[in-house]
Write a protein that holds these residues in place. Sequence first.
Motif, PDB file in Angstrom:
ATOM      1  N   GLY A   8      48.886 -16.660  -2.367  1.00  0.00           N
ATOM      2  CA  GLY A   8      48.422 -15.901  -3.522  1.00  0.00           C
ATOM      3  C   GLY A   8      48.606 -16.667  -4.814  1.00  0.00           C
ATOM      4  N   HIS A   9      49.734 -17.366  -4.917  1.00  0.00           N
ATOM      5  CA  HIS A   9      50.016 -18.199  -6.094  1.00  0.00           C
ATOM      6  C   HIS A   9      48.963 -19.296  -6.219  1.00  0.00           C
ATOM      7  CE1 HIS A   9      52.006 -21.697  -8.034  1.00  0.00           C
ATOM      8  NE2 HIS A   9      52.595 -20.778  -8.794  1.00  0.00           N
ATOM      9  N   ALA A  10      48.660 -19.952  -5.107  1.00  0.00           N
ATOM     10  CA  ALA A  10      47.681 -21.032  -5.128  1.00  0.00           C
ATOM     11  C   ALA A  10      46.297 -20.508  -5.491  1.00  0.00           C
ATOM     12  CB  ALA A  10      47.642 -21.728  -3.771  1.00  0.00           C
ATOM     13  N   SER A  11      45.929 -19.358  -4.931  1.00  0.00           N
ATOM     14  CA  SER A  11      44.611 -18.776  -5.224  1.00  0.00           C
ATOM     15  C   SER A  11      44.496 -18.385  -6.690  1.00  0.00           C
ATOM     16  CB  SER A  11      44.369 -17.542  -4.350  1.00  0.00           C
ATOM     17  OG  SER A  11      44.309 -17.899  -2.986  1.00  0.00           O
ATOM     18  N   TYR A  12      45.587 -17.863  -7.238  1.00  0.00           N
ATOM     19  CA  TYR A  12      45.575 -17.464  -8.650  1.00  0.00           C
ATOM     20  C   TYR A  12      45.317 -18.668  -9.548  1.00  0.00           C
ATOM     21  CZ  TYR A  12      47.335 -16.262 -13.261  1.00  0.00           C
ATOM     22  OH  TYR A  12      47.458 -16.096 -14.615  1.00  0.00           O
ATOM     23  N   TYR A  13      46.012 -19.768  -9.286  1.00  0.00           N
ATOM     24  CA  TYR A  13      45.871 -20.936 -10.165  1.00  0.00           C
ATOM     25  C   TYR A  13      44.546 -21.663  -9.949  1.00  0.00           C
ATOM     26  CZ  TYR A  13      50.258 -20.345 -12.459  1.00  0.00           C
ATOM     27  OH  TYR A  13      51.264 -19.833 -13.256  1.00  0.00           O
ATOM     28  N   LEU A  14      44.005 -21.583  -8.743  1.00  0.00           N
ATOM     29  CA  LEU A  14      42.659 -22.133  -8.538  1.00  0.00           C
ATOM     30  C   LEU A  14      41.642 -21.347  -9.372  1.00  0.00           C
ATOM     31  CD1 LEU A  14      40.550 -23.905  -7.130  1.00  0.00           C
ATOM     32  CD2 LEU A  14      40.586 -22.267  -5.216  1.00  0.00           C
ATOM     33  N   ALA A  15      41.749 -20.031  -9.328  1.00  0.00           N
ATOM     34  CA  ALA A  15      40.825 -19.190 -10.101  1.00  0.00           C
ATOM     35  C   ALA A  15      41.009 -19.413 -11.599  1.00  0.00           C
ATOM     36  CB  ALA A  15      41.047 -17.716  -9.752  1.00  0.00           C
ATOM     37  N   LEU A  16      42.252 -19.555 -12.035  1.00  0.00           N
ATOM     38  CA  LEU A  16      42.526 -19.796 -13.453  1.00  0.00           C
ATOM     39  C   LEU A  16      41.898 -21.110 -13.906  1.00  0.00           C
ATOM     40  CD1 LEU A  16      44.078 -19.125 -16.093  1.00  0.00           C
ATOM     41  CD2 LEU A  16      45.989 -20.455 -15.159  1.00  0.00           C
ATOM     42  N   ALA A  17      42.087 -22.156 -13.124  1.00  0.00           N
ATOM     43  CA  ALA A  17      41.547 -23.466 -13.500  1.00  0.00           C
ATOM     44  C   ALA A  17      40.024 -23.424 -13.563  1.00  0.00           C
ATOM     45  CB  ALA A  17      42.013 -24.527 -12.508  1.00  0.00           C
ATOM     46  N   GLU A  18      39.415 -22.826 -12.561  1.00  0.00           N
ATOM     47  CA  GLU A  18      37.951 -22.811 -12.520  1.00  0.00           C
ATOM     48  C   GLU A  18      37.354 -21.924 -13.610  1.00  0.00           C
ATOM     49  OE1 GLU A  18      36.557 -24.059  -8.119  1.00  0.00           O
ATOM     50  OE2 GLU A  18      37.071 -21.937  -8.319  1.00  0.00           O
ATOM     51  N   SER A  19      38.050 -20.853 -13.965  1.00  0.00           N
ATOM     52  CA  SER A  19      37.522 -19.945 -14.984  1.00  0.00           C
ATOM     53  C   SER A  19      37.743 -20.476 -16.399  1.00  0.00           C
ATOM     54  CB  SER A  19      38.167 -18.560 -14.858  1.00  0.00           C
ATOM     55  OG  SER A  19      39.544 -18.623 -15.176  1.00  0.00           O
ATOM     56  N   SER A  20      38.592 -21.480 -16.545  1.00  0.00           N
ATOM     57  CA  SER A  20      38.898 -22.020 -17.873  1.00  0.00           C
ATOM     58  C   SER A  20      37.967 -23.147 -18.288  1.00  0.00           C
ATOM     59  CB  SER A  20      40.350 -22.523 -17.905  1.00  0.00           C
ATOM     60  OG  SER A  20      41.249 -21.465 -17.698  1.00  0.00           O
ATOM     61  N   ASP A  21      37.046 -23.517 -17.408  1.00  0.00           N
ATOM     62  CA  ASP A  21      36.156 -24.636 -17.707  1.00  0.00           C
ATOM     63  C   ASP A  21      35.416 -24.427 -19.025  1.00  0.00           C
ATOM     64  OD1 ASP A  21      34.601 -27.127 -16.875  1.00  0.00           O
ATOM     65  OD2 ASP A  21      32.993 -25.672 -17.064  1.00  0.00           O
ATOM     66  N   SER A  22      34.827 -23.239 -19.202  1.00  0.00           N
ATOM     67  CA  SER A  22      34.059 -22.988 -20.427  1.00  0.00           C
ATOM     68  C   SER A  22      34.964 -22.965 -21.653  1.00  0.00           C
ATOM     69  CB  SER A  22      33.283 -21.673 -20.312  1.00  0.00           C
ATOM     70  OG  SER A  22      34.162 -20.593 -20.112  1.00  0.00           O
ATOM     71  N   GLU A  23      36.215 -22.524 -21.482  1.00  0.00           N
ATOM     72  CA  GLU A  23      37.156 -22.503 -22.608  1.00  0.00           C
ATOM     73  C   GLU A  23      37.465 -23.915 -23.085  1.00  0.00           C
ATOM     74  OE1 GLU A  23      40.641 -19.990 -22.078  1.00  0.00           O
ATOM     75  OE2 GLU A  23      39.598 -18.984 -20.431  1.00  0.00           O
ATOM     76  N   LEU A  24      37.582 -24.846 -22.165  1.00  0.00           N
ATOM     77  CA  LEU A  24      37.888 -26.224 -22.541  1.00  0.00           C
ATOM     78  C   LEU A  24      36.737 -26.882 -23.288  1.00  0.00           C
ATOM     79  CD1 LEU A  24      39.674 -27.439 -19.288  1.00  0.00           C
ATOM     80  CD2 LEU A  24      40.700 -27.335 -21.563  1.00  0.00           C
ATOM     81  N   ASP A  42      53.428 -25.125 -12.144  1.00  0.00           N
ATOM     82  CA  ASP A  42      52.787 -24.148 -11.251  1.00  0.00           C
ATOM     83  C   ASP A  42      51.467 -24.691 -10.716  1.00  0.00           C
ATOM     84  OD1 ASP A  42      54.316 -21.675 -10.944  1.00  0.00           O
ATOM     85  OD2 ASP A  42      54.176 -21.510 -13.108  1.00  0.00           O
ATOM     86  N   LEU A  43      50.724 -25.369 -11.555  1.00  0.00           N
ATOM     87  CA  LEU A  43      49.458 -25.953 -11.110  1.00  0.00           C
ATOM     88  C   LEU A  43      49.685 -26.993 -10.021  1.00  0.00           C
ATOM     89  CD1 LEU A  43      47.777 -26.265 -14.603  1.00  0.00           C
ATOM     90  CD2 LEU A  43      46.848 -24.938 -12.698  1.00  0.00           C
ATOM     91  N   ARG A  44      50.738 -27.774 -10.189  1.00  0.00           N
ATOM     92  CA  ARG A  44      51.028 -28.808  -9.177  1.00  0.00           C
ATOM     93  C   ARG A  44      51.465 -28.167  -7.857  1.00  0.00           C
ATOM     94  NH1 ARG A  44      52.150 -34.511 -10.034  1.00  0.00           N
ATOM     95  NH2 ARG A  44      52.731 -35.372  -8.024  1.00  0.00           N
ATOM     96  N   VAL A  45      52.304 -27.128  -7.949  1.00  0.00           N
ATOM     97  CA  VAL A  45      52.731 -26.415  -6.736  1.00  0.00           C
ATOM     98  C   VAL A  45      51.526 -25.803  -6.031  1.00  0.00           C
ATOM     99  CG1 VAL A  45      54.034 -24.422  -5.880  1.00  0.00           C
ATOM    100  CG2 VAL A  45      55.078 -25.971  -7.551  1.00  0.00           C
ATOM    101  N   ALA A  46      50.625 -25.223  -6.811  1.00  0.00           N
ATOM    102  CA  ALA A  46      49.406 -24.636  -6.236  1.00  0.00           C
ATOM    103  C   ALA A  46      48.569 -25.715  -5.565  1.00  0.00           C
ATOM    104  CB  ALA A  46      48.605 -23.937  -7.328  1.00  0.00           C
ATOM    105  N   PHE A  47      48.465 -26.866  -6.217  1.00  0.00           N
ATOM    106  CA  PHE A  47      47.693 -27.964  -5.634  1.00  0.00           C
ATOM    107  C   PHE A  47      48.282 -28.394  -4.294  1.00  0.00           C
ATOM    108  CE2 PHE A  47      47.493 -32.554  -4.921  1.00  0.00           C
ATOM    109  CZ  PHE A  47      46.132 -32.700  -4.718  1.00  0.00           C
ATOM    110  N   GLU A  48      49.597 -28.550  -4.238  1.00  0.00           N
ATOM    111  CA  GLU A  48      50.233 -29.009  -3.007  1.00  0.00           C
ATOM    112  C   GLU A  48      50.027 -28.010  -1.865  1.00  0.00           C
ATOM    113  OE1 GLU A  48      54.187 -29.725  -4.362  1.00  0.00           O
ATOM    114  OE2 GLU A  48      53.668 -31.674  -5.262  1.00  0.00           O
ATOM    115  N   ARG A  49      50.057 -26.720  -2.209  1.00  0.00           N
ATOM    116  CA  ARG A  49      49.816 -25.695  -1.195  1.00  0.00           C
ATOM    117  C   ARG A  49      48.364 -25.767  -0.688  1.00  0.00           C
ATOM    118  NH1 ARG A  49      52.501 -22.861   2.597  1.00  0.00           N
ATOM    119  NH2 ARG A  49      51.567 -20.824   2.993  1.00  0.00           N
TER     120      ARG A  49
END
Length: 214
Positions: A8-24, A42-49
């Motif tokens: 769930g943690h990994a899925s949350y951070y994947l969604a956060l990263a992908e949804s922030s593209d337009s913000e960047l 947290d992003l790194r932990v999500a990536f490793e998972r």
Amino acid sequence: AADDLRDGHASYYLALAESSDSELRGPGQAEALRRFASEREDLRVAFERLLERDPPAALRLVAALWVFWFMSGHFREGRELLAAALERAPSEPTEARASALVGAGLLADEQGEHGESRGLLEDGLADARAAGSARMEVHALSLLSFYDAFGRDEQIRLGEEAITNARTSGDRWLLGLVTGNHGVLMAKFGEFEKAIELTDEAYRLCRGVGDVSL
């Protein structure tokens, strides 16, 4: 239960990263950069998972994060995670793979590894075209235009192709970015009037979408 939490943690951070593209790429840029900076671990932990459980998803995560690593100066971390994802994920051309290759090429260039950078960008361009990713094709063309090995005429052609494709895409932020890049290239070649014209246009385009970084 622990596995479910990690997933769930990994899925949350994947969604956060992908949804922030337009913000960047707009008025939310500074806030998005601050948020990513505060949650790097947290992003790194999500990536490793994700790398362990779902390599294509890990590739999507890093494809969404390389702009952050570039803008915040975390070149080494970005390259390490991009390389790991590219190695583990399937090699079929996708937009995520093209984006990861382009991002890795940009970060390699920032670290002075120009030969490796060019190879990554050329691979990214090929994958972008195969996957039908107009945005990544534009990024790759613009970045490759700075490589002196191509020669002046080819560099200009690459930069102009990037601008043409960006204009066709309708993405005003992307058009502003590559127009500014081409202005820098024209200044390098001593074409200062053209450089000023391009830079002014890039400034107007980026300000028009709320990007204050230029």
